[in-house]
Motif scaffolding. Structure first.
Motif, PDB file in Angstrom:
ATOM      1  N   ASP A 236      13.347   1.377 -12.085  1.00  0.00           N
ATOM      2  CA  ASP A 236      13.387   0.523 -13.280  1.00  0.00           C
ATOM      3  C   ASP A 236      12.031   0.438 -13.965  1.00  0.00           C
ATOM      4  OD1 ASP A 236      16.121  -0.139 -12.928  1.00  0.00           O
ATOM      5  OD2 ASP A 236      15.569  -1.591 -11.386  1.00  0.00           O
ATOM      6  N   PHE A 237      11.127   1.342 -13.608  1.00  0.00           N
ATOM      7  CA  PHE A 237       9.788   1.439 -14.197  1.00  0.00           C
ATOM      8  C   PHE A 237       8.919   0.229 -13.858  1.00  0.00           C
ATOM      9  CE2 PHE A 237      12.348   3.512 -17.856  1.00  0.00           C
ATOM     10  CZ  PHE A 237      12.581   4.641 -17.093  1.00  0.00           C
ATOM     11  N   GLN A 238       9.203  -0.421 -12.742  1.00  0.00           N
ATOM     12  CA  GLN A 238       8.401  -1.549 -12.297  1.00  0.00           C
ATOM     13  C   GLN A 238       7.352  -1.069 -11.299  1.00  0.00           C
ATOM     14  OE1 GLN A 238       8.776  -4.840 -13.549  1.00  0.00           O
ATOM     15  NE2 GLN A 238      10.017  -3.621 -14.975  1.00  0.00           N
ATOM     16  N   PHE A 239       6.123  -1.554 -11.472  1.00  0.00           N
ATOM     17  CA  PHE A 239       5.034  -1.159 -10.588  1.00  0.00           C
ATOM     18  C   PHE A 239       5.259  -1.700  -9.183  1.00  0.00           C
ATOM     19  CE2 PHE A 239       0.689  -2.038  -8.886  1.00  0.00           C
ATOM     20  CZ  PHE A 239       0.236  -0.729  -8.830  1.00  0.00           C
ATOM     21  N   ASP A 240       5.013  -0.843  -8.171  1.00  0.00           N
ATOM     22  CA  ASP A 240       5.179  -1.219  -6.772  1.00  0.00           C
ATOM     23  C   ASP A 240       3.801  -1.250  -6.114  1.00  0.00           C
ATOM     24  OD1 ASP A 240       5.611  -1.273  -3.980  1.00  0.00           O
ATOM     25  OD2 ASP A 240       7.595  -0.370  -4.214  1.00  0.00           O
ATOM     26  N   PRO A 241       3.214  -2.433  -5.917  1.00  0.00           N
ATOM     27  CA  PRO A 241       1.852  -2.517  -5.368  1.00  0.00           C
ATOM     28  C   PRO A 241       1.726  -1.947  -3.962  1.00  0.00           C
ATOM     29  CG  PRO A 241       2.862  -4.695  -5.500  1.00  0.00           C
ATOM     30  CD  PRO A 241       3.766  -3.768  -6.233  1.00  0.00           C
ATOM     31  N   ALA A 242       2.802  -2.003  -3.168  1.00  0.00           N
ATOM     32  CA  ALA A 242       2.741  -1.450  -1.815  1.00  0.00           C
ATOM     33  C   ALA A 242       2.568   0.071  -1.859  1.00  0.00           C
ATOM     34  CB  ALA A 242       3.988  -1.828  -1.029  1.00  0.00           C
ATOM     35  N   LYS A 243       3.259   0.719  -2.782  1.00  0.00           N
ATOM     36  CA  LYS A 243       3.126   2.168  -2.918  1.00  0.00           C
ATOM     37  C   LYS A 243       1.732   2.538  -3.422  1.00  0.00           C
ATOM     38  CE  LYS A 243       8.025   3.156  -3.782  1.00  0.00           C
ATOM     39  NZ  LYS A 243       9.006   3.757  -4.714  1.00  0.00           N
ATOM     40  N   SER A 244       1.225   1.765  -4.368  1.00  0.00           N
ATOM     41  CA  SER A 244      -0.110   2.026  -4.894  1.00  0.00           C
ATOM     42  C   SER A 244      -1.169   1.871  -3.811  1.00  0.00           C
ATOM     43  CB  SER A 244      -0.394   1.065  -6.057  1.00  0.00           C
ATOM     44  OG  SER A 244      -1.670   1.302  -6.603  1.00  0.00           O
ATOM     45  N   ALA A 245      -1.072   0.790  -3.038  1.00  0.00           N
ATOM     46  CA  ALA A 245      -2.028   0.563  -1.957  1.00  0.00           C
ATOM     47  C   ALA A 245      -1.959   1.703  -0.935  1.00  0.00           C
ATOM     48  CB  ALA A 245      -1.758  -0.775  -1.282  1.00  0.00           C
ATOM     49  N   ALA A 246      -0.741   2.191  -0.655  1.00  0.00           N
ATOM     50  CA  ALA A 246      -0.583   3.281   0.308  1.00  0.00           C
ATOM     51  C   ALA A 246      -1.193   4.576  -0.216  1.00  0.00           C
ATOM     52  CB  ALA A 246       0.898   3.480   0.617  1.00  0.00           C
ATOM     53  N   PHE A 247      -0.948   4.882  -1.487  1.00  0.00           N
ATOM     54  CA  PHE A 247      -1.508   6.105  -2.075  1.00  0.00           C
ATOM     55  C   PHE A 247      -3.037   6.073  -2.014  1.00  0.00           C
ATOM     56  CE2 PHE A 247      -2.928   9.037  -5.267  1.00  0.00           C
ATOM     57  CZ  PHE A 247      -1.969  10.033  -5.328  1.00  0.00           C
ATOM     58  N   LEU A 248      -3.616   4.947  -2.413  1.00  0.00           N
ATOM     59  CA  LEU A 248      -5.074   4.816  -2.418  1.00  0.00           C
ATOM     60  C   LEU A 248      -5.649   4.840  -1.002  1.00  0.00           C
ATOM     61  CD1 LEU A 248      -5.268   2.154  -5.229  1.00  0.00           C
ATOM     62  CD2 LEU A 248      -6.243   4.452  -5.346  1.00  0.00           C
ATOM     63  N   LYS A 249      -4.939   4.236  -0.054  1.00  0.00           N
ATOM     64  CA  LYS A 249      -5.371   4.266   1.346  1.00  0.00           C
ATOM     65  C   LYS A 249      -5.404   5.704   1.852  1.00  0.00           C
ATOM     66  CE  LYS A 249      -4.071   2.562   5.976  1.00  0.00           C
ATOM     67  NZ  LYS A 249      -3.743   3.874   6.577  1.00  0.00           N
ATOM     68  N   GLY A 250      -4.340   6.453   1.567  1.00  0.00           N
ATOM     69  CA  GLY A 250      -4.292   7.841   2.007  1.00  0.00           C
ATOM     70  C   GLY A 250      -5.417   8.665   1.419  1.00  0.00           C
ATOM     71  N   TYR A 251      -5.668   8.481   0.129  1.00  0.00           N
ATOM     72  CA  TYR A 251      -6.737   9.241  -0.514  1.00  0.00           C
ATOM     73  C   TYR A 251      -8.087   8.908   0.104  1.00  0.00           C
ATOM     74  CZ  TYR A 251      -9.606  11.484  -4.050  1.00  0.00           C
ATOM     75  OH  TYR A 251     -10.521  12.299  -4.671  1.00  0.00           O
ATOM     76  N   GLN A 252      -8.356   7.628   0.268  1.00  0.00           N
ATOM     77  CA  GLN A 252      -9.684   7.221   0.729  1.00  0.00           C
ATOM     78  C   GLN A 252      -9.930   7.492   2.208  1.00  0.00           C
ATOM     79  OE1 GLN A 252     -11.930   4.182  -1.781  1.00  0.00           O
ATOM     80  NE2 GLN A 252     -10.043   3.097  -1.195  1.00  0.00           N
ATOM     81  N   GLU A 253      -8.900   7.824   2.953  1.00  0.00           N
ATOM     82  CA  GLU A 253      -9.130   8.280   4.322  1.00  0.00           C
ATOM     83  C   GLU A 253      -9.931   9.574   4.328  1.00  0.00           C
ATOM     84  OE1 GLU A 253      -5.670   8.634   6.723  1.00  0.00           O
ATOM     85  OE2 GLU A 253      -5.087   6.521   6.483  1.00  0.00           O
ATOM     86  N   HIS A 254      -9.795  10.359   3.269  1.00  0.00           N
ATOM     87  CA  HIS A 254     -10.490  11.649   3.191  1.00  0.00           C
ATOM     88  C   HIS A 254     -11.675  11.622   2.232  1.00  0.00           C
ATOM     89  CE1 HIS A 254      -7.543  14.044   5.508  1.00  0.00           C
ATOM     90  NE2 HIS A 254      -6.702  13.135   5.067  1.00  0.00           N
TER      91      HIS A 254
END
Length: 320
Positions: A236-254
């Protein structure tokens, strides 16, 4: 991926005479995406993707795309590897179009990824940025802010017919981003189109990244902003903060972000939303006659843009 140019059996047979791939057992068009013509090719030696590059893709950019996939695959990054003919060439001509073949990657894209897969995607993006270091061909991002005014001009007249108020939205946002766009953050080679349909998974683990035909040199954090637009909204085009936090967490691990990158991430997210809104709007208004392609709905990105216009701090994106 899409089908704009038809390839006859005779043309395919003549094309494959320069390769050692065996007899063809299956050949069919792939209808999806908006840029090039793509076919799934099966021969006695394996599966391949055959791409014909359409007019929107500059021939001058093809050595960058092919070279980047070669570089990344040689560095161990899971992406298609160009297939070379007997003369050692990865680029040739088919049906009047520049053409290339790449290896087939196993796996499936996930239409509605959960947070765990968003984290895997973030990790893969950071790995891609690292693996691309040392690639010595440069390609300027044609869809960076300097390219947006032309898209606005080309689409302004039809914008409100797609969504009321859209012309005002894109015009005002273009002016705002021209004033706020950063110029002093880390750069490198980015994918620039790492949407879920360009990422494959097998049993919950990322198995490959495809479609490098928007790849270019730009801000690394801009690629992250594209990723947040692509992975972190629901149906429904609503932002999902849990997904955003997960994406950023994954990126910043590297690769941890610099302080400046964190500060500029909200504006980069707005820019990424506008970029895809503009290209989707243009494609929606200009589908080539007879093309076997379904253009993406631009309203998905007007909703994203409106959301990111409310984001002031990177912490609102879930960054740790």
């Amino acid at each position: 991926m899409a089908v704009y140019t038809e390839v006859t059996d005779a043309a395919l047979t003549a094309y494959l005479q320069d390769y050692d791939l065996g007899a063809v057992t299956s050949f069919k068009g792939i209808a999806g995406g908006v840029e090039n013509t793509n076919y799934a090719l099966q021969t006695h030696t394996g599966q391949y993707i055959l791409t014909l590059y359409e007019k929107r893709v500059s021939q001058a950019d093809l050595p960058f795309f092919i070279g980047l996939m070669d570089h990344l695959s040689s560095a161990g990054f899971p992406c298609p590897k160009p297939v070379r003919n007997r003369a050692g060439e990865a680029l040739s001509t088919l049906a009047g179009r520049p053409a290339a073949m790449v290896s087939f990657l196993e796996g499936l894209d996930v239409k509605h990824p959960e947070a765990a897969l968003c984290e895997e995607a973030g990790k893969a993006m950071a790995r891609l940025h690292a693996a691309a270091k040392g690639f010595d061909i440069h390609r300027t991002n044609a869809l960076a802010p300097h390219g947006w005014p032309q898209l606005v001009s080309a689409s302004r007249a039809g914008a409100d017919g797609v969504e009321p108020g859209l012309e005002t939205l894109i015009t005002a946002e273009l002016e705002h981003l021209a004033q706020e766009w950063p110029n002093n953050i880390p750069s490198g080679v980015i994918h620039a189109d790492m949407f879920p349909d360009n990422v494959f998974f097998m049993e919950g683990r990322l198995s490959g990244v495809i479609d490098f035909y928007f790849a270019c040199n730009d801000f690394l954090a801009y690629d992250i902003a594209v990723g947040l637009n692509a992975w972190c909204f629901d149906v429904d085009f609503q932002f999902d903060p849990a997904k955003s936090a997960a994406f950023l967490k994954g990126y910043q691990e590297h690769r941890p972000l610099t302080e400046t990158e964190r500060d500029t991430l909200p504006i980069l997210c707005r820019g990424a939303a506008l970029r895809f809104l503009l290209t989707r709007l243009y494609d929606w208004l200009n589908v080539p006659p007879g093309a076997l392609v379904v253009p993406h709905d631009p309203k998905a990105f007007s909703a994203r843009l409106r959301h990111f216009q409310t984001v002031v701090h990177a912490r609102d994106l879930g960054i740790a």
